[in-house]
Design an enzyme around this catalytic site. Structure first.
Site, PDB file in Angstrom:
ATOM      1  N   ASN A  24       0.885  -1.164   0.000  1.00  0.00           N
ATOM      2  CA  ASN A  24       0.000   0.000   0.000  1.00  0.00           C
ATOM      3  C   ASN A  24       0.926   1.218   0.000  1.00  0.00           C
ATOM      4  OD1 ASN A  24      -1.668   2.164   0.502  1.00  0.00           O
ATOM      5  ND2 ASN A  24      -2.625   1.288   2.322  1.00  0.00           N
ATOM      6  N   ARG A  46       0.476   4.213   0.324  1.00  0.00           N
ATOM      7  CA  ARG A  46       0.139   5.269   1.285  1.00  0.00           C
ATOM      8  C   ARG A  46       0.583   4.931   2.708  1.00  0.00           C
ATOM      9  NH1 ARG A  46      -5.638   7.773   0.555  1.00  0.00           N
ATOM     10  NH2 ARG A  46      -4.605   9.140   2.028  1.00  0.00           N
ATOM     11  N   CYS A  47       1.047   3.712   2.911  1.00  0.00           N
ATOM     12  CA  CYS A  47       1.462   3.248   4.244  1.00  0.00           C
ATOM     13  C   CYS A  47       2.970   3.414   4.400  1.00  0.00           C
ATOM     14  CB  CYS A  47       1.072   1.779   4.398  1.00  0.00           C
ATOM     15  SG  CYS A  47       1.772   0.971   5.855  1.00  0.00           S
ATOM     16  N   SER A  48       3.381   4.094   5.460  1.00  0.00           N
ATOM     17  CA  SER A  48       4.808   4.345   5.661  1.00  0.00           C
ATOM     18  C   SER A  48       5.589   3.043   5.865  1.00  0.00           C
ATOM     19  CB  SER A  48       5.036   5.299   6.837  1.00  0.00           C
ATOM     20  OG  SER A  48       4.579   4.723   8.049  1.00  0.00           O
TER      21      SER A  48
END
Length: 115
Positions: A8, A10-12
């Protein structure tokens, strides 16, 4: 042997895990599982590769959607898996797969054990 990351962007932690793989000379196949959700066969395979006995070990139980859907620790396996298939954001991330082994990149360094 190829490496796949269920990612993902958007996930750090997912981004950190991807960067760690690349730093270690691995160019993984990237599956953006929110855009291309897994099917039941793939979900079951991932659970087995991770060594998990239950889908509860792979669900993001702190996700707001988890509570909104009325899911809890007593939700049966079939219902939980169905929720994860219909709402892939409920699946813990990132998952890195190599051969018959998989690891969750939390922390990112945990995936190094399967490389």
């Amino acid at each position: 042997m190829s490496v796949t990351i269920y990612h993902n962007p958007r996930c750090s932690k997912s981004r950190e895990t991807l960067a760690l793989l690349e730093t270690n000379g691995v160019t993984p196949e990237i599956v953006e599982y929110l855009k291309t959700p897994v099917d039941l066969t793939t979900l079951n395979t991932l659970l087995a590769q991770l060594g998990f006995e239950s889908a509860h070990q792979l669900v993001r139980s702190k996700e707001t959607l988890y509570k909104e859907l009325g899911l809890n620790k007593d939700t049966d396996e079939a219902a939980l898996k169905q929720a994860m298939l219909e709402h892939p954001k409920l699946i813990e991330r990132p998952i890195v797969v190599k051969g018959d082994k998989a690891a969750i990149g939390r922390p990112p360094e945990s995936v190094l054990a399967i490389l």
